[in-house]
Scaffold this motif. Structure first.
Motif, PDB file in Angstrom:
ATOM      1  N   MET A  71      -7.459  -6.243  33.259  1.00 41.46           N
ATOM      2  CA  MET A  71      -7.631  -5.480  32.014  1.00 41.46           C
ATOM      3  C   MET A  71      -8.281  -6.394  30.973  1.00 41.46           C
ATOM      4  SD  MET A  71      -7.421  -2.841  30.182  1.00 41.46           S
ATOM      5  CE  MET A  71      -6.213  -1.560  30.526  1.00 41.46           C
ATOM      6  N   VAL A  72      -9.295  -5.836  30.290  1.00 38.57           N
ATOM      7  CA  VAL A  72      -9.985  -6.566  29.234  1.00 38.57           C
ATOM      8  C   VAL A  72      -9.598  -5.955  27.886  1.00 38.57           C
ATOM      9  CG1 VAL A  72     -12.230  -7.236  28.304  1.00 38.57           C
ATOM     10  CG2 VAL A  72     -11.908  -7.056  30.785  1.00 38.57           C
ATOM     11  N   THR A  73      -9.097  -6.788  26.972  1.00 39.03           N
ATOM     12  CA  THR A  73      -8.761  -6.338  25.617  1.00 39.03           C
ATOM     13  C   THR A  73      -9.836  -6.864  24.676  1.00 39.03           C
ATOM     14  OG1 THR A  73      -6.444  -6.504  26.228  1.00 39.03           O
ATOM     15  CG2 THR A  73      -6.938  -6.280  23.882  1.00 39.03           C
ATOM     16  N   GLN A  74     -10.443  -5.967  23.915  1.00 39.48           N
ATOM     17  CA  GLN A  74     -11.649  -6.289  23.158  1.00 39.48           C
ATOM     18  C   GLN A  74     -11.350  -6.661  21.703  1.00 39.48           C
ATOM     19  OE1 GLN A  74     -14.803  -5.353  24.651  1.00 39.48           O
ATOM     20  NE2 GLN A  74     -14.289  -3.785  26.137  1.00 39.48           N
ATOM     21  N   ALA A  75     -12.162  -7.565  21.187  1.00 43.04           N
ATOM     22  CA  ALA A  75     -12.152  -7.879  19.744  1.00 43.04           C
ATOM     23  C   ALA A  75     -13.598  -8.001  19.319  1.00 43.04           C
ATOM     24  CB  ALA A  75     -11.369  -9.165  19.488  1.00 43.04           C
ATOM     25  N   ASN A  76     -14.262  -6.834  19.231  1.00 45.78           N
ATOM     26  CA  ASN A  76     -15.670  -6.842  18.815  1.00 45.78           C
ATOM     27  C   ASN A  76     -15.847  -5.958  17.580  1.00 45.78           C
ATOM     28  OD1 ASN A  76     -16.043  -4.129  19.706  1.00 45.78           O
ATOM     29  ND2 ASN A  76     -16.392  -4.872  21.799  1.00 45.78           N
ATOM     30  N   VAL A  77     -17.077  -5.614  17.254  1.00 48.34           N
ATOM     31  CA  VAL A  77     -17.346  -4.918  16.001  1.00 48.34           C
ATOM     32  C   VAL A  77     -16.678  -3.548  15.943  1.00 48.34           C
ATOM     33  CG1 VAL A  77     -19.518  -3.831  16.686  1.00 48.34           C
ATOM     34  CG2 VAL A  77     -19.191  -4.503  14.303  1.00 48.34           C
ATOM     35  N   GLN A  78     -16.313  -2.985  17.084  1.00 44.43           N
ATOM     36  CA  GLN A  78     -15.567  -1.715  17.077  1.00 44.43           C
ATOM     37  C   GLN A  78     -14.188  -1.897  16.460  1.00 44.43           C
ATOM     38  OE1 GLN A  78     -18.482   0.185  18.388  1.00 44.43           O
ATOM     39  NE2 GLN A  78     -16.692   1.430  18.855  1.00 44.43           N
ATOM     40  N   GLN A  79     -13.564  -3.060  16.732  1.00 44.60           N
ATOM     41  CA  GLN A  79     -12.215  -3.308  16.236  1.00 44.60           C
ATOM     42  C   GLN A  79     -12.227  -4.071  14.910  1.00 44.60           C
ATOM     43  OE1 GLN A  79     -12.992  -4.382  19.566  1.00 44.60           O
ATOM     44  NE2 GLN A  79     -12.401  -2.367  20.324  1.00 44.60           N
ATOM     45  N   ILE A  80     -13.264  -4.900  14.691  1.00 43.85           N
ATOM     46  CA  ILE A  80     -13.319  -5.791  13.518  1.00 43.85           C
ATOM     47  C   ILE A  80     -14.619  -5.514  12.778  1.00 43.85           C
ATOM     48  CG2 ILE A  80     -13.248  -8.205  12.738  1.00 43.85           C
ATOM     49  CD1 ILE A  80     -11.994  -8.970  15.423  1.00 43.85           C
ATOM     50  N   PRO A  81     -14.618  -4.598  11.795  1.00 41.69           N
ATOM     51  CA  PRO A  81     -15.893  -4.214  11.170  1.00 41.69           C
ATOM     52  C   PRO A  81     -16.633  -5.373  10.519  1.00 41.69           C
ATOM     53  CG  PRO A  81     -14.002  -3.188  10.050  1.00 41.69           C
ATOM     54  CD  PRO A  81     -13.474  -3.818  11.294  1.00 41.69           C
ATOM     55  N   GLY A  82     -15.911  -6.396  10.080  1.00 40.46           N
ATOM     56  CA  GLY A  82     -16.555  -7.535   9.432  1.00 40.46           C
ATOM     57  C   GLY A  82     -17.473  -8.329  10.346  1.00 40.46           C
ATOM     58  N   LEU A  83     -17.393  -8.100  11.668  1.00 39.44           N
ATOM     59  CA  LEU A  83     -18.275  -8.816  12.609  1.00 39.44           C
ATOM     60  C   LEU A  83     -19.714  -8.329  12.564  1.00 39.44           C
ATOM     61  CD1 LEU A  83     -16.178  -9.321  15.870  1.00 39.44           C
ATOM     62  CD2 LEU A  83     -17.229 -11.081  14.461  1.00 39.44           C
ATOM     63  N   ASN A  84     -19.962  -7.181  11.940  1.00 36.37           N
ATOM     64  CA  ASN A  84     -21.311  -6.616  12.004  1.00 36.37           C
ATOM     65  C   ASN A  84     -22.383  -7.592  11.511  1.00 36.37           C
ATOM     66  OD1 ASN A  84     -23.142  -4.742  12.760  1.00 36.37           O
ATOM     67  ND2 ASN A  84     -22.888  -3.419  10.965  1.00 36.37           N
ATOM     68  N   THR A  85     -23.412  -7.758  12.317  1.00 32.88           N
ATOM     69  CA  THR A  85     -24.573  -8.654  12.133  1.00 32.88           C
ATOM     70  C   THR A  85     -24.240 -10.125  12.385  1.00 32.88           C
ATOM     71  OG1 THR A  85     -24.432  -9.300   9.791  1.00 32.88           O
ATOM     72  CG2 THR A  85     -25.407  -7.132  10.248  1.00 32.88           C
ATOM     73  N   LEU A  86     -22.995 -10.464  12.741  1.00 32.72           N
ATOM     74  CA  LEU A  86     -22.623 -11.879  12.829  1.00 32.72           C
ATOM     75  C   LEU A  86     -22.799 -12.473  14.222  1.00 32.72           C
ATOM     76  CD1 LEU A  86     -19.637 -12.084  10.345  1.00 32.72           C
ATOM     77  CD2 LEU A  86     -22.031 -12.621   9.995  1.00 32.72           C
TER      78      LEU A  86
END
Lengths: 183, 183, 183, 183, 183, 183
Positions: free
Chosen positions: B36-51
């Motif tokens: 199982m893969v648990t994600q922490a990307n822009v879907q979960q963390i809006p502040g990541l956008n463009t980073l």
């Protein structure tokens, strides 16, 4: 040297560095998959280095010539059909894995977005020919079946049996086959 | 909106936009592939956008939990093992399709270059856990078997039979199966 | 909206967004310069947005059809001749302003590096046809003569007389002409 | 050589070029600031070159172990806490210089956007451990106090006295101190 | 070597690698076009390599000193007038070829977007001086008239006669002229 | 909207969108640090959006006007002195934190690489003036002392006392001061 390629002193560059001939010659499609890709990238045209684009000619045998499912790890592809009838498609990323397909005739253009699995299949009674451009001077190709079942050395068959829901016997058979590479 | 994501007025941003909790919780590996893969990307963390970066936690069941062969169309991955023993690998592009593998123990790091097919396989008797970082805020995942045999709608089975050197019966069977998606 | 173009929710995208037909139809070359460029970029194919590539078909009338000196402000071009005989070239930057030329026949490929002034000229007795790919979904075109002598409004003629070492009368004449745009 | 690093002929690359061990070993935090950063970037893993990502392990001593205010001139950072309790924060650019902070527990993730000053501080009674990924294979680190007061040679103390609103005596004292570098 | 320029070991770099003097000295404008561009790019300042910016000083003779229509194939330009009165402009891409102009006085700033044809013309009775920054360490310059009529070797005059709607005699005269290059 | 800025329909753009006046007016240097930065970036010139460059004018009071140590999180800077005498410098990343300095006179140019801490200090008896270009339309500025000691809200003083080797009393005093922002 930039990107592992020789970068000429601009004063020594000449027209030949930006030139290639031979994309009028049909590729030999007498092979396992019935297709052949002829490349025009930085390997053949040194002047392309750092310029971010390349070209291929693709020939497909009649009645089923296939450019099998593959990805370009560093490029989007835009293809134009010159001759014949192609069933083409790509599959989107997880979770949906939606298949987008079209039947293409001469003059039709189709786009395969960067990194997505895609294929072209000659469903006509004649040869088919297409030109395709790629958004990298060195786009790379990963033919899925070859990379998975024909890697050197072989992937642990338990991995492939589980991933592909196949009998380990079938995996072993597949791994002992010859995987012809059309590009 | 940038890249299809909402971009806040910087004056309205708050610490929560850069924060996520829960990567200490083991993912449920009771499934077809045992991972199982648990994600922490822009879907979960809006502040990541463009980073240009994101993170995942991966859990593997003992005795064969598998993160099956897949690609990230827009990212390189760097993985560190926290617990357990993983057999990991990637396959290079055509023509060579060389397989690079390692057996990893806690504290070992491995890199999967952008766009290449790769996998991790728990060959130990215990759970395995890894963190992996990806060089995009929205890296995408293409699980190879799922995209090829589980696309919606299905790819023409003649394409897959020829590409994978499989009986059309087997292709039909594979296309009727359920393909569980671990991320 | 990204780059001024609508970006669809990926779940709403469909195959048509990645498709265009009509590049088999010869462009009408009955015009001042005897050539016509048919475009396949993000204006015609919305799915190209952010993907960094596009395509054109170029038709050239026999005996002197000309794609006149122009630049693409945001793209390198790679061209393949499908039919006819073209004299093509580009000029390098200051100080040298070296001209690189080739006579191209069907199957010949030539590269025009980003931002450089280049042209193609049909020196054969038949129509000529080429496909060209550009390393941007929105490459832009600046036809040099049109931008310089046909801008709207006109550039101060003293500027052009001095820059081009031309009589102001000739500049005025040129500025009153019609400048046909082949793309 | 690309970016000052050796680029292997891909045919000579091997799995070891993509591998590093030792991120299970706690860093020695017996130092001025009570923290240690263990690196996994292109210096340690040559296969990372051009791939745009790297990793670190950070150890923090109990009761005040500090990864002091610093910037990465070429990278965003995403951090996940594995053990302990960290007070973390970053400060936005002028004019506002807003401080965004969170107290993080195991499994919590926080993002430090590219180029901004940020820190982590162990406010718990136990060791703390985190992994952090950076969006460059060679992100660079600038520990603010060290670069300002511990540069070699020293910055003109009049500059620092005025900029930091400090007595020149205090600046001189600070400039004569030893500034330990935790990474 | 990166981009054809030597990249120093950072430990060997010194302040001189980031320094240039002489932009206070007026350029000699006693020439065909009455202007001179003094460069401060990676050719003069090796430390600029990979940093994506450069500078020029431009001097214009009174009563008509002209920086003639040109493009930068790899850069946007932002210019600030220090002395004198300049009529400046750029022309947009096809189809519209709109001319945007302004008369600039000391302290006025104007932007010339990447790849577009632009010029500056001294319409005052005194010398004019401007500084301009370019968004590349190696922006390149293509003086339009020089590249078109002064290339080495000459472009086929039939191409230029048709493209510029000029008598072939005039083209031949232009091609035999000396084209002075102000940068 | 791109990057949070309005992107005009190109057909509606006009010359004013690429223009700014006022960089001939000296900035008011009657303040804590004796300097003032006047900006010409995408906030003032909407046409700069996506073009990757901007400009500033910097004024320095005589006898110690200081543009205090700061970083640009997204840009390299190239500066040219127009008037006065400046002592300028930047500090390299860890581990070395080498200081590179020069004394600059009119016409001297200096480069401050992306993300590094740098400053300019007027060591002359007259006003000093410089123009500087930055390799981003929105480079951002982080004045180090202001971000560290003047953030809103304040950073935990234990963090700053340990990082800067300062008495907590002094940290508290610094945090209660007014930190004037020169740009």
């Amino acid at each position: 040297f930039v990107n592992g390629k020789f970068c000429k002193d601009p004063k020594l560059a000449k027209a030949e560095d930006f030139y290639l001939s031979g994309l009028n010659i049909p590729g030999n499609t007498s092979n396992q998959v019935g297709s052949m890709v002829t490349q025009a990238n930085v390997q053949q045209i040194p002047g392309l280095n750092t310029l971010g684009i390349s070209l291929v000619r693709i020939d497909y045998a009649p009645y089923g010539g296939l450019n099998p499912p593959h990805t370009h790890p560093r490029a989007t592809e835009i293809l134009v059909v010159v001759e014949g009838t192609l069933y083409v498609g790509f599959v989107t990323s997880n979770m949906d894995n939606r298949l987008f397909t079209k039947v293409l005739h001469p003059g039709d253009v189709f786009v395969f977005p960067e990194g997505l699995i895609h294929f072209q299949f000659n469903i006509g009674h004649t040869n088919a020919v297409a030109f395709a451009a790629l958004s990298s001077q060195n786009p790379g190709v990963i033919t899925i079946a070859n990379a998975v079942f024909g890697s050197d050395p072989a992937i642990n068959p338990d991995v492939l049996a589980k991933a592909f829901q196949l009998d380990k016997n079938i995996v072993n058979q597949l791994q002992s086959r010859f995987w012809w590479d059309n590009n």
